[in-house]
Scaffold this motif. Structure first.
Motif, PDB file in Angstrom:
ATOM      1  N   HIS A  65      -4.836  11.112   5.891  1.00  0.00           N
ATOM      2  CA  HIS A  65      -3.725  10.521   6.640  1.00  0.00           C
ATOM      3  C   HIS A  65      -4.158   9.456   7.646  1.00  0.00           C
ATOM      4  CE1 HIS A  65      -4.458  13.382   9.901  1.00  0.00           C
ATOM      5  NE2 HIS A  65      -3.698  12.616  10.643  1.00  0.00           N
ATOM      6  N   ASN A  66      -5.425   9.408   7.970  1.00  0.00           N
ATOM      7  CA  ASN A  66      -5.920   8.323   8.833  1.00  0.00           C
ATOM      8  C   ASN A  66      -6.407   7.129   8.033  1.00  0.00           C
ATOM      9  OD1 ASN A  66      -5.483   9.432  11.345  1.00  0.00           O
ATOM     10  ND2 ASN A  66      -7.352  10.689  11.198  1.00  0.00           N
ATOM     11  N   ARG A  67      -6.416   7.265   6.744  1.00  0.00           N
ATOM     12  CA  ARG A  67      -6.922   6.169   5.901  1.00  0.00           C
ATOM     13  C   ARG A  67      -5.735   5.293   5.516  1.00  0.00           C
ATOM     14  NH1 ARG A  67     -12.116   6.814   3.431  1.00  0.00           N
ATOM     15  NH2 ARG A  67     -13.183   8.593   4.340  1.00  0.00           N
ATOM     16  N   ASP A  68      -5.555   4.234   6.276  1.00  0.00           N
ATOM     17  CA  ASP A  68      -4.343   3.433   6.133  1.00  0.00           C
ATOM     18  C   ASP A  68      -4.554   2.177   5.285  1.00  0.00           C
ATOM     19  OD1 ASP A  68      -6.016   2.313   7.979  1.00  0.00           O
ATOM     20  OD2 ASP A  68      -4.437   1.800   9.418  1.00  0.00           O
ATOM     21  N   HIS A  69      -5.699   2.064   4.643  1.00  0.00           N
ATOM     22  CA  HIS A  69      -5.919   0.957   3.704  1.00  0.00           C
ATOM     23  C   HIS A  69      -5.948   1.554   2.298  1.00  0.00           C
ATOM     24  CE1 HIS A  69      -7.907  -1.810   6.941  1.00  0.00           C
ATOM     25  NE2 HIS A  69      -6.631  -1.573   7.161  1.00  0.00           N
ATOM     26  N   ILE A  70      -4.941   1.210   1.521  1.00  0.00           N
ATOM     27  CA  ILE A  70      -4.694   1.958   0.280  1.00  0.00           C
ATOM     28  C   ILE A  70      -4.616   1.036  -0.941  1.00  0.00           C
ATOM     29  CG2 ILE A  70      -3.145   3.658  -0.806  1.00  0.00           C
ATOM     30  CD1 ILE A  70      -2.018   4.164   2.065  1.00  0.00           C
ATOM     31  N   ILE A  71      -5.370   1.393  -1.970  1.00  0.00           N
ATOM     32  CA  ILE A  71      -5.217   0.714  -3.265  1.00  0.00           C
ATOM     33  C   ILE A  71      -4.402   1.655  -4.154  1.00  0.00           C
ATOM     34  CG2 ILE A  71      -6.378  -0.156  -5.343  1.00  0.00           C
ATOM     35  CD1 ILE A  71      -8.845  -0.761  -3.605  1.00  0.00           C
ATOM     36  N   VAL A  72      -3.310   1.132  -4.707  1.00  0.00           N
ATOM     37  CA  VAL A  72      -2.463   1.909  -5.614  1.00  0.00           C
ATOM     38  C   VAL A  72      -2.568   1.277  -7.000  1.00  0.00           C
ATOM     39  CG1 VAL A  72      -0.052   2.413  -6.187  1.00  0.00           C
ATOM     40  CG2 VAL A  72      -0.824   2.638  -3.831  1.00  0.00           C
ATOM     41  N   MET A  73      -2.800   2.103  -8.020  1.00  0.00           N
ATOM     42  CA  MET A  73      -2.899   1.557  -9.381  1.00  0.00           C
ATOM     43  C   MET A  73      -1.974   2.308 -10.334  1.00  0.00           C
ATOM     44  SD  MET A  73      -6.949   0.896 -10.019  1.00  0.00           S
ATOM     45  CE  MET A  73      -7.250   2.508 -10.681  1.00  0.00           C
ATOM     46  N   GLY A  74      -1.232   1.562 -11.130  1.00  0.00           N
ATOM     47  CA  GLY A  74      -0.361   2.227 -12.092  1.00  0.00           C
ATOM     48  C   GLY A  74       0.050   1.299 -13.216  1.00  0.00           C
ATOM     49  N   ASP A  75       0.667   1.879 -14.236  1.00  0.00           N
ATOM     50  CA  ASP A  75       1.138   1.057 -15.348  1.00  0.00           C
ATOM     51  C   ASP A  75       2.658   1.073 -15.457  1.00  0.00           C
ATOM     52  OD1 ASP A  75       0.975   3.860 -16.335  1.00  0.00           O
ATOM     53  OD2 ASP A  75       1.775   2.945 -18.157  1.00  0.00           O
ATOM     54  N   SER A  76       3.327   1.969 -14.704  1.00  0.00           N
ATOM     55  CA  SER A  76       4.790   2.007 -14.733  1.00  0.00           C
ATOM     56  C   SER A  76       5.305   1.514 -13.386  1.00  0.00           C
ATOM     57  CB  SER A  76       5.292   3.438 -14.933  1.00  0.00           C
ATOM     58  OG  SER A  76       4.725   3.989 -16.092  1.00  0.00           O
ATOM     59  N   ILE A  77       6.492   0.912 -13.414  1.00  0.00           N
ATOM     60  CA  ILE A  77       7.081   0.375 -12.178  1.00  0.00           C
ATOM     61  C   ILE A  77       7.099   1.439 -11.080  1.00  0.00           C
ATOM     62  CG2 ILE A  77       9.301  -0.368 -11.194  1.00  0.00           C
ATOM     63  CD1 ILE A  77       8.071  -2.651 -12.635  1.00  0.00           C
ATOM     64  N   GLY A  78       7.495   2.667 -11.436  1.00  0.00           N
ATOM     65  CA  GLY A  78       7.602   3.751 -10.449  1.00  0.00           C
ATOM     66  C   GLY A  78       6.274   4.077  -9.776  1.00  0.00           C
ATOM     67  N   ASP A  79       5.161   3.762 -10.447  1.00  0.00           N
ATOM     68  CA  ASP A  79       3.843   4.059  -9.878  1.00  0.00           C
ATOM     69  C   ASP A  79       3.599   3.296  -8.578  1.00  0.00           C
ATOM     70  OD1 ASP A  79       3.289   5.707 -12.037  1.00  0.00           O
ATOM     71  OD2 ASP A  79       2.262   4.138 -13.170  1.00  0.00           O
ATOM     72  N   ALA A  80       4.296   2.167  -8.423  1.00  0.00           N
ATOM     73  CA  ALA A  80       4.078   1.346  -7.220  1.00  0.00           C
ATOM     74  C   ALA A  80       4.455   2.109  -5.955  1.00  0.00           C
ATOM     75  CB  ALA A  80       4.881   0.054  -7.327  1.00  0.00           C
ATOM     76  N   ASP A  81       5.297   3.128  -6.104  1.00  0.00           N
ATOM     77  CA  ASP A  81       5.740   3.895  -4.919  1.00  0.00           C
ATOM     78  C   ASP A  81       4.851   5.094  -4.615  1.00  0.00           C
ATOM     79  OD1 ASP A  81       7.910   2.278  -4.428  1.00  0.00           O
ATOM     80  OD2 ASP A  81       9.185   3.375  -5.849  1.00  0.00           O
ATOM     81  N   MET A  82       3.731   5.212  -5.291  1.00  0.00           N
ATOM     82  CA  MET A  82       2.917   6.419  -5.105  1.00  0.00           C
ATOM     83  C   MET A  82       2.398   6.589  -3.687  1.00  0.00           C
ATOM     84  SD  MET A  82       0.852   7.041  -8.668  1.00  0.00           S
ATOM     85  CE  MET A  82       0.000   5.488  -8.615  1.00  0.00           C
ATOM     86  N   ALA A  83       2.344   5.483  -2.926  1.00  0.00           N
ATOM     87  CA  ALA A  83       1.872   5.635  -1.547  1.00  0.00           C
ATOM     88  C   ALA A  83       3.028   5.951  -0.592  1.00  0.00           C
ATOM     89  CB  ALA A  83       1.118   4.393  -1.097  1.00  0.00           C
ATOM     90  N   ALA A  84       4.254   6.116  -1.093  1.00  0.00           N
ATOM     91  CA  ALA A  84       5.374   6.476  -0.210  1.00  0.00           C
ATOM     92  C   ALA A  84       4.996   7.754   0.526  1.00  0.00           C
ATOM     93  CB  ALA A  84       6.634   6.686  -1.028  1.00  0.00           C
ATOM     94  N   GLY A  85       5.310   7.795   1.813  1.00  0.00           N
ATOM     95  CA  GLY A  85       4.939   8.990   2.575  1.00  0.00           C
ATOM     96  C   GLY A  85       3.778   8.719   3.514  1.00  0.00           C
ATOM     97  N   VAL A  86       3.067   7.598   3.303  1.00  0.00           N
ATOM     98  CA  VAL A  86       1.990   7.260   4.239  1.00  0.00           C
ATOM     99  C   VAL A  86       2.614   6.448   5.377  1.00  0.00           C
ATOM    100  CG1 VAL A  86       0.260   7.251   2.400  1.00  0.00           C
ATOM    101  CG2 VAL A  86       1.289   5.078   3.116  1.00  0.00           C
ATOM    102  N   PRO A  87       1.950   6.368   6.549  1.00  0.00           N
ATOM    103  CA  PRO A  87       2.545   5.645   7.677  1.00  0.00           C
ATOM    104  C   PRO A  87       2.926   4.206   7.318  1.00  0.00           C
ATOM    105  CG  PRO A  87       0.578   6.837   8.367  1.00  0.00           C
ATOM    106  CD  PRO A  87       0.664   6.971   6.878  1.00  0.00           C
ATOM    107  N   ALA A  88       4.049   3.756   7.884  1.00  0.00           N
ATOM    108  CA  ALA A  88       4.582   2.434   7.543  1.00  0.00           C
ATOM    109  C   ALA A  88       3.613   1.310   7.889  1.00  0.00           C
ATOM    110  CB  ALA A  88       5.912   2.230   8.260  1.00  0.00           C
TER     111      ALA A  88
END
Ligand code: M7G
Ligand code: MG
Length: 323
Positions: free
Chosen positions: A234-257
């Motif tokens: 939760h202190n790691r606020d630099h995030i790489i998100v990888m996915g192949d479906s549009i919905g995957d882009a939201d996988m970081a939802a829930g982390v601080p804004a």
């Protein structure tokens, strides 16, 4: 081409044009200056602020193999197991044909889809009950697809492990298949966590999936709330998100804004029809790229600056080619 980076700078600032992987013609960016800004934030923040969140099916596995052979999804690996009762296969197929069109219906709003998806995963769990099942069956099939991982997946996981960057593999599929494939490919490093649906047993028979159920609409970091992994990242606020479906882009939802998130999307199917949506959803869109070269190029820059800092050299003054 690996993750060559051609970086020459006296103040440590990285220009996106100097990152060879980003200049490839199949690498598309809606807003290169935004990508460049986030990369520089990542580089300055160092590995200790980084985390990576990745989808599994067709993100860690390939969308297209060299020999054209199909790659099954994690549910597909389970469904290919010989001992499953015929009635299971029939019913499970029926569910797929009922709910899959709803999942991908471009007209139905997501709020409406959620209920259907919960229904699908619930019914699927109920079906996956009441018969014996040996994990060895999954292992045997998953083992055949060790080579269906994206090129340089091993190098990527090595990089992440060396830099001690936590990796969350988030899958609404079947965790037993995910862990089996990653394990047989020697990728289950201590910094790797798989959050997915796992088979549950009661009295020696299958008893559906363990809680919490992970479906396409709660497949994000919010589902980790209060868990050990949440504490770790939760202190790691630099995030790489990888996915192949549009919905995957939201996988970081829930982390601080305030977090900085770099979304990488692998696009393969119906490229033209999907391009606009992917460009509006992901920061970097990779068209028919079956490698891990782009995430590795970002990590190489982070590692280079980190090493310079450890060596007591605050800014990047070196020219680094072919890392
Ligand atoms: C409950 N259920 C869900 N799925 C599919 O599994 C996918 C898993 O979702 P995901 O983890 O987002 O994987 P992805 O990389 O394939 O997008 C969903 O998108 C569904 O289409 C399913 N597929 C099969 N074969 N059987 C099932 O019971 C089942
Ligand atoms: Mg996927």
């Amino acid at each position: 081409m690996g993750c060559d980076s051609k970086v020459e700078s006296t103040d440590g600032f990285v220009n996106w044009q100097d990152i060879v992987a980003l200049t490839q013609s199949h690498c598309k960016m809606r807003d290169p200056s935004r990508v460049e800004r986030i990369i520089n934030e990542f580089v300055q923040g160092g590995p200790e602020r980084m985390q990576l969140v990745s989808d599994f099916d067709y993100t860690i596995t390939k969308q297209r193999t060299e020999d054209g052979g199909p790659v099954p999804s994690s549910f597909g690996i389970f469904n290919a197991c010989k001992s499953l009762p015929v009635s299971f296969k029939e019913e499970s197929n029926k569910l797929y044909h009922k709910y899959r069109p709803i999942e991908i219906d471009p007209h139905m709003p997501p709020e409406e889809k959620v209920q259907y998806m919960i229904e699908w995963w619930t019914k699927s769990g109920k079906l996956t009950s009441g018969f014996p099942f040996d994990q060895a069956e999954i292992d045997q099939i998953a083992g055949k697809y060790k080579n269906a991982l994206r090129d340089r997946t091993h190098e990527l996981f090595d990089d992440l492990n060396r830099l001690q960057i936590p990796v969350l593999v988030l899958s609404a599929g079947l965790g037993n298949s995910v862990i089996s494939l990653l394990g047989q490919a020697n990728l289950m490093y201590p910094n790797v966590k798989v959050v997915s649906n796992f088979l549950q047993y009661r009295d020696g028979l299958l008893d559906g999936f363990q809680q919490p159920m992970i479906h396409t609409f709660n497949k994000n970091e919010a589902v980790l709330d209060g868990s050990e992994y949440y504490d770790l990242v939760h202190n790691r606020d630099h995030i790489i998100v990888m996915g192949d479906s549009i919905g995957d882009a939201d996988m970081a939802a829930g982390v601080p804004a305030s977090s900085h998130i770099m979304k990488i999307g692998f696009l393969f199917d119906h490229v033209e029809a999907n391009m606009e949506k992917y460009m509006n959803t992901f920061d970097i869109v990779l068209v028919d790229d079956q490698t891990m070269d782009v995430p590795r190029a970002l990590l190489a820059l982070i590692e280079r600056q980190h090493k310079l800092r450890l060596a007591g050299n605050g800014v990047a003054s070196a020219t680094l080619l072919h890392t």
